[in-house]
Design an enzyme around this catalytic site. Sequence first.
Site, PDB file in Angstrom:
ATOM      1  N   CYS A  31      33.966  30.633  22.409  1.00 61.42           N
ATOM      2  CA  CYS A  31      33.801  31.845  21.603  1.00 61.42           C
ATOM      3  C   CYS A  31      33.111  32.902  22.446  1.00 61.42           C
ATOM      4  O   CYS A  31      32.158  32.592  23.161  1.00 61.42           O
ATOM      5  CB  CYS A  31      32.968  31.526  20.363  1.00 61.42           C
TER       6      CYS A  31
ATOM      7  N   HIS B 134      39.355  29.679  13.494  1.00 60.18           N
ATOM      8  CA  HIS B 134      38.152  30.096  14.229  1.00 60.18           C
ATOM      9  C   HIS B 134      37.801  31.548  13.890  1.00 60.18           C
ATOM     10  O   HIS B 134      36.643  31.862  13.599  1.00 60.18           O
ATOM     11  CB  HIS B 134      38.407  29.934  15.738  1.00 60.18           C
ATOM     12  N   GLU B 135      38.827  32.420  13.927  1.00 63.22           N
ATOM     13  CA  GLU B 135      38.549  33.849  13.691  1.00 63.22           C
ATOM     14  C   GLU B 135      38.123  34.104  12.251  1.00 63.22           C
ATOM     15  O   GLU B 135      37.196  34.882  11.995  1.00 63.22           O
ATOM     16  CB  GLU B 135      39.762  34.704  14.049  1.00 63.22           C
TER      17      GLU B 135
ATOM     18  N   HIS C 162      34.578  33.489  11.408  1.00 64.92           N
ATOM     19  CA  HIS C 162      33.642  34.575  11.732  1.00 64.92           C
ATOM     20  C   HIS C 162      33.424  35.490  10.525  1.00 64.92           C
ATOM     21  O   HIS C 162      32.337  36.046  10.354  1.00 64.92           O
ATOM     22  CB  HIS C 162      34.187  35.417  12.896  1.00 64.92           C
TER      23      HIS C 162
HETATM   24 NI    NI Z   1      34.652  33.304  18.178  1.00 62.92          NI
END
Ligand code: NI
Length: 177
Positions: free
Chosen positions: A100, A142-143, A146
């Site tokens: 990341c 993953h995104e 966030h």
């Molecule tokens: Ni990330």
Amino acid sequence: MAIREVLKMGDPRLLTPALPVADFASPELAQLIVDMHDTMRALNGAGLAAPQIGVGLQVVIFEVAANPRYPDAESVPFTVLINPVLTPLSDELEEGWEGCLSVPGMRGLVPRHTGLRYQGFDASGQPIDRSVSAFHARVVQHEVDHLHGILYPLRIRDLRNFGFTETLFPGQNLQDD
Ligand code: NI
């Protein structure tokens, strides 16, 4: 063109849930997307979420180019995904290594759904509805994490599988998300 500073783990803004985009026609949204694109490209990332540059809106981008050194990694077209909703296609999880841009120089083994449907909107407010698997599904999860204030280290099941990229994968030029 503006390359923005990427916040690093420890900054409370990375732990704050993002708000939905309400106005798709605003020049601020268009500028945000340009800045995110420029920043991701400059840092050779595979993806970026707005909170990583300090903007608390539900906007993510991702793109994975085909790389002959990693023939197993499918390419993912450049996508702007706004106000995303994820629906796993099954309960099946798969462990995979992630990095990341907000956790630079590190790598961890993270369980993700192997397949999922994602829905949302593109930069002009047109609906997006895709069902994907494998690395594409991993990048999206993953995104979108966030946007919920979740960084991948929070999902590592065994912290022995967390370490420095250059130690875990010496000599490899890996992308971060
Ligand atoms: Ni990330």
